[in-house]
Design an enzyme around this catalytic site. Sequence first.
Site, short mmCIF file in Angstrom:
data_model
loop_
_atom_site.label_atom_id
_atom_site.label_comp_id
_atom_site.label_asym_id
_atom_site.label_seq_id
_atom_site.Cartn_x
_atom_site.Cartn_y
_atom_site.Cartn_z
N LEU A 24 51.88 42.05 31.78
CA LEU A 24 52.07 42.27 30.34
C LEU A 24 51.82 43.74 29.98
CD1 LEU A 24 50.28 39.19 28.69
CD2 LEU A 24 52.74 39.63 28.82
N LYS A 78 42.38 47.70 43.26
CA LYS A 78 41.33 48.27 42.40
C LYS A 78 40.21 48.92 43.21
CE LYS A 78 41.92 45.36 38.30
NZ LYS A 78 41.29 44.45 37.36
N ASN A 99 40.50 50.55 37.35
CA ASN A 99 41.76 50.03 36.80
C ASN A 99 42.51 51.07 35.97
OD1 ASN A 99 40.33 50.07 34.38
ND2 ASN A 99 41.19 48.15 33.66
N ASP A 114 37.88 47.31 32.28
CA ASP A 114 37.72 45.85 32.21
C ASP A 114 36.36 45.49 31.60
OD1 ASP A 114 40.17 45.07 33.26
OD2 ASP A 114 39.45 45.10 35.33
N GLY A 141 36.52 40.75 41.81
CA GLY A 141 36.58 42.02 41.09
C GLY A 141 36.29 41.89 39.60
N ALA A 142 36.92 40.90 38.94
CA ALA A 142 36.71 40.72 37.50
C ALA A 142 35.27 40.33 37.21
CB ALA A 142 37.67 39.68 36.96
N ARG A 162 31.64 30.25 45.25
CA ARG A 162 31.79 29.36 46.42
C ARG A 162 31.26 30.06 47.67
NH1 ARG A 162 38.19 28.67 47.80
NH2 ARG A 162 38.80 30.84 47.70
N LEU A 235 38.82 34.09 31.56
CA LEU A 235 39.52 35.38 31.66
C LEU A 235 41.04 35.23 31.79
CD1 LEU A 235 36.68 36.63 32.04
CD2 LEU A 235 37.67 38.15 33.73
N TYR A 237 44.80 34.35 30.82
CA TYR A 237 45.52 34.37 29.53
C TYR A 237 46.92 33.77 29.68
CZ TYR A 237 46.77 38.61 31.95
OH TYR A 237 47.15 39.50 32.93
P1 NAP Z 1 39.52 38.26 42.86
O1 NAP Z 1 38.90 39.58 43.09
O2 NAP Z 1 40.46 37.70 43.87
O3 NAP Z 1 38.29 37.22 42.64
C1 NAP Z 1 38.51 35.84 42.43
C2 NAP Z 1 37.18 35.10 42.57
O4 NAP Z 1 37.46 33.71 42.39
C3 NAP Z 1 36.54 35.23 43.96
O5 NAP Z 1 35.14 35.15 43.85
C4 NAP Z 1 37.09 34.00 44.67
O6 NAP Z 1 36.31 33.57 45.75
C5 NAP Z 1 37.02 32.98 43.55
N1 NAP Z 1 37.90 31.87 43.84
C6 NAP Z 1 39.21 31.91 44.13
N2 NAP Z 1 39.66 30.67 44.41
C7 NAP Z 1 38.59 29.84 44.29
C8 NAP Z 1 38.40 28.44 44.44
N3 NAP Z 1 39.40 27.62 44.81
N4 NAP Z 1 37.17 27.92 44.24
C9 NAP Z 1 36.14 28.72 43.90
N5 NAP Z 1 36.24 30.06 43.74
C10 NAP Z 1 37.46 30.60 43.93
O7 NAP Z 1 40.33 38.24 41.49
P2 NAP Z 1 39.92 39.03 40.14
O8 NAP Z 1 40.53 40.37 40.13
O9 NAP Z 1 38.45 38.91 39.99
O10 NAP Z 1 40.69 38.16 39.03
C11 NAP Z 1 40.25 36.85 38.74
C12 NAP Z 1 40.96 36.31 37.50
O11 NAP Z 1 40.59 37.09 36.37
C13 NAP Z 1 42.49 36.33 37.58
O12 NAP Z 1 42.98 35.16 36.99
C14 NAP Z 1 42.86 37.55 36.74
O13 NAP Z 1 44.15 37.43 36.16
C15 NAP Z 1 41.77 37.47 35.67
N6 NAP Z 1 41.53 38.77 35.03
C16 NAP Z 1 41.72 38.85 33.68
C17 NAP Z 1 41.47 40.06 33.03
C18 NAP Z 1 41.69 40.13 31.54
O14 NAP Z 1 41.79 41.26 31.02
N7 NAP Z 1 41.73 39.02 30.84
C19 NAP Z 1 41.05 41.19 33.75
C20 NAP Z 1 40.84 41.06 35.13
C21 NAP Z 1 41.10 39.85 35.76
P3 NAP Z 1 36.82 33.89 47.25
O15 NAP Z 1 36.65 35.36 47.45
O16 NAP Z 1 35.94 33.03 48.09
O17 NAP Z 1 38.28 33.51 47.30
#
Ligand code: NAP
Length: 292
Positions: A24, A78, A99, A114, A141-142, A162, A235, A237
């Site tokens: 977006l 990132k 970011n 963020d 990361g988030a 987890r 988080l 959307y």
């Molecule tokens: P990330 O770095 O890949 O982290 C995802 C986290 O979720 C990791 O701790 C991962 O654990 C865990 N996870 C994934 N699958 C899982 C499952 N089945 N059961 C339990 N834990 C699980 O991703 P991220 O950058 O943090 O982004 C995460 C979400 O936040 C995304 O949906 C992204 O779109 C959203 N986000 C939104 C904003 C906003 O402005 N609204 C900004 C940033 C991110 P593992 O490492 O063990 O897989």
Amino acid sequence: MNATTLHKNEYSFGLLGFPLDHSLSPVLHHTALKCHNLKGKYHLFPVDQNDFHLSIPQQLIRIRSGELDGLNVTIPYKQKVIQYLDELTPAADAIGAVNTIYVDNNKLFGHNTDAGGFKRDLESLNIDHQAGNILVLGAGGAARAVVYSLLRSDSRVIICARRTEQANQIKLDFESKVLTNHLHIIELSEESLTSNLNEVFLIINTTPLGMSPNTNRCPWPENLIFPPDACLYDLIYNPLKTKLMQIATISGARAYNGLGMLIEQAAMAFFTWTGLDPDKDKMREAALNALA
Ligand code: NAP
């Protein structure tokens, strides 16, 4: 802020990441430019994992030279982008993720909006961050940005992951940057959640579970009742109402999605590059139209 880019006739921004098809960010930044009657373009630069060592430095040359006025960075770069930058802002340094990239005094800076975007959205939703314990689901990361922002506001935080080693690493990394006395780690399981729901008033989902196209997924254990007095901040959307948000609202809890955070982080990046505050209501309207 990069003051050298103020009052340009035409701006050029971009996003590094992969995949970028559903981003977006172009809609948000084009709206921000339009609201200030500015010309410009926000480009998508999908970077293949196999050649990011070549592609990322090439895009960074373009921002150093002034061809680009600013860059955003998203999954999965990132953290990987940090090695190519000259300096990090304190937020990016503490979180360990960038970011937003800008040039100041011929130096390439990495920033993280963020954390600030999340904080601003909580404030605009009038969500108190000190009323008790806050559960953060996920430790990626988030989560790092969210937890950093909460700890800086003296909140009491429990990360539910987890892989608890991933959450423990956050605690280790944060120890020299921010007070971590009020940071606890538990496993993301029904049993440990059940015994840690006391005094929890806010639950934040930072996992991607429930995100489009896998909208049937949810990080909350199936047999555990969502605490009706708590508030949920997801988080995600897209969709605007996740399965977890549905479970929370059925239980009687308030539930918010992450669109506000997305808009706030984009607005902060736009300000970093231009010195101008964009119209966030217009950005929201444009994002909702794009999502519809
Ligand atoms: P990330 O770095 O890949 O982290 C995802 C986290 O979720 C990791 O701790 C991962 O654990 C865990 N996870 C994934 N699958 C899982 C499952 N089945 N059961 C339990 N834990 C699980 O991703 P991220 O950058 O943090 O982004 C995460 C979400 O936040 C995304 O949906 C992204 O779109 C959203 N986000 C939104 C904003 C906003 O402005 N609204 C900004 C940033 C991110 P593992 O490492 O063990 O897989």
